[in-house]
Scaffold this active site. Structure first.
Site, mmCIF file in Angstrom:
data_model
loop_
_atom_site.group_PDB
_atom_site.id
_atom_site.type_symbol
_atom_site.label_atom_id
_atom_site.label_comp_id
_atom_site.label_asym_id
_atom_site.label_seq_id
_atom_site.Cartn_x
_atom_site.Cartn_y
_atom_site.Cartn_z
ATOM 1 N N LEU A 237 0.879 -1.182 0.000
ATOM 2 C CA LEU A 237 0.000 0.000 0.000
ATOM 3 C C LEU A 237 0.906 1.219 0.000
ATOM 4 O O LEU A 237 1.416 1.648 1.020
ATOM 5 C CB LEU A 237 -0.920 -0.003 1.219
ATOM 6 C CG LEU A 237 -1.983 1.083 1.233
ATOM 7 C CD1 LEU A 237 -2.904 0.975 0.023
ATOM 8 C CD2 LEU A 237 -2.791 1.035 2.513
ATOM 9 N N HIS A 238 1.154 1.775 -1.175
ATOM 10 C CA HIS A 238 2.083 2.884 -1.317
ATOM 11 C C HIS A 238 1.336 4.185 -1.557
ATOM 12 O O HIS A 238 0.115 4.246 -1.460
ATOM 13 C CB HIS A 238 3.116 2.590 -2.417
ATOM 14 C CG HIS A 238 2.494 2.305 -3.751
ATOM 15 N ND1 HIS A 238 2.241 3.284 -4.667
ATOM 16 C CD2 HIS A 238 2.057 1.138 -4.286
ATOM 17 C CE1 HIS A 238 1.686 2.742 -5.736
ATOM 18 N NE2 HIS A 238 1.560 1.439 -5.528
ATOM 19 N N MET A 239 2.036 5.239 -1.856
ATOM 20 C CA MET A 239 1.461 6.583 -1.854
ATOM 21 C C MET A 239 0.305 6.793 -2.829
ATOM 22 O O MET A 239 -0.696 7.387 -2.468
ATOM 23 C CB MET A 239 2.549 7.622 -2.141
ATOM 24 C CG MET A 239 2.019 9.014 -1.897
ATOM 25 S SD MET A 239 3.198 10.279 -1.480
ATOM 26 C CE MET A 239 4.262 9.605 -0.293
#
Length: 80
Positions: free
Chosen positions: A14-16
């Site tokens: 779950l990245h930016m």
């Protein structure tokens, strides 16, 4: 309050980019951490990796719309 547990499938975790879409009225529960989804820095610092199970909690007047957005993003592998 609505709650749903999902497994992060995308290879980047779950990245930016996907985290930025899941913001309003959403709390992410990861292990013993409760993360306000409005804080991208807190989401990134939680280091939610591929295969992690996280729970999304949506609360407030828009909780159903927020949960629908979370489910839509999950079905699209959080944009990957």
């Amino acid at each position: 309050m609505l709650s749903k547990t999902l497994t992060i499938e995308n290879s980047e975790g779950l990245h930016m980019r996907p985290a930025g879409v899941v913001a309003k009225d959403v709390t992410i529960v990861f292990g013993d951490k409760r993360i306000n989804a409005k804080s991208l820095i807190n989401i990134i610092s939680a280091c939610i990796k591929t295969g992690a199970e996280i729970t999304f909690e949506c609360d407030g007047e828009d909780e159903e719309a927020a949960m629908a957005k979370v489910e839509e993003l999950a079905s699209q592998n959080f944009g990957e």
